[in-house]
Design an enzyme around this catalytic site. Sequence first.
Site, PDB file in Angstrom:
ATOM      1  N   HIS A  25      -0.498   6.450  25.938  1.00  0.00           N
ATOM      2  CA  HIS A  25      -1.623   6.077  26.796  1.00  0.00           C
ATOM      3  C   HIS A  25      -1.306   4.917  27.732  1.00  0.00           C
ATOM      4  O   HIS A  25      -2.198   4.361  28.366  1.00  0.00           O
ATOM      5  CB  HIS A  25      -2.856   5.753  25.944  1.00  0.00           C
ATOM      6  CG  HIS A  25      -3.276   6.905  25.105  1.00  0.00           C
ATOM      7  ND1 HIS A  25      -2.973   6.992  23.761  1.00  0.00           N
ATOM      8  CD2 HIS A  25      -3.929   8.047  25.417  1.00  0.00           C
ATOM      9  CE1 HIS A  25      -3.436   8.128  23.277  1.00  0.00           C
ATOM     10  NE2 HIS A  25      -4.028   8.790  24.252  1.00  0.00           N
ATOM     11  N   GLY A  26      -0.043   4.506  27.799  1.00  0.00           N
ATOM     12  CA  GLY A  26       0.387   3.534  28.791  1.00  0.00           C
ATOM     13  C   GLY A  26       0.252   2.064  28.431  1.00  0.00           C
ATOM     14  O   GLY A  26       0.410   1.211  29.298  1.00  0.00           O
TER      15      GLY A  26
END
Length: 189
Positions: free
Chosen positions: A154-155
């Site tokens: 999800h970064g």
Amino acid sequence: MADTVAHPSHPGAGHGDGATKRDFLKMLAGAGAVVGAGAIAWPLIDSMNPSQDVLALSSVEVNLDPIAEGSGITVLWQGKPIFIRHRTPAEIKAAEDVKLSELIEPQSDADRVKAGHAQWIVLIGICTHLGCIPLGNKPTDPRGEWGGWFCPCHGSQYDTSGRVRHGPAPLNLYLPPYAFENDTKIKIG
């Protein structure tokens, strides 16, 4: 022929000595029940003890000699990946120079490393967002804008001290319990 059946009036009939065959059978059945209950309970209680592989992983010793400056390794402890990175002087300086007001979860670099061993960072390698394994322990991995770890799910991005700097992760990477046994060996757990 002689009569072989005992009569109540016969002295060997068993009424006079107080113990009967029924008392003996009750005692035998009770002893069997106790032994049977023990035979069932022992494996049940023993199964609640930690297995040998869990006991073996309750602590892990790691030799730090082969870890080159700027790279890291991953070891398993209690089924969790543990990131151990040998930080460069530039990575240490970058971690120490961060203003705590810029952090999502403010924590100084000095609180995340052992005194006198700032070149070593030891973290539980599980993203605090949804439990993915971040990249960045190998020099060829993407490390994000802050040179630490990057979670590909999800970064989320972490700096060289394992502090969350960007993304949905709400907390810094957790620190496992560990201690230096000497300058080149740590014990996790």
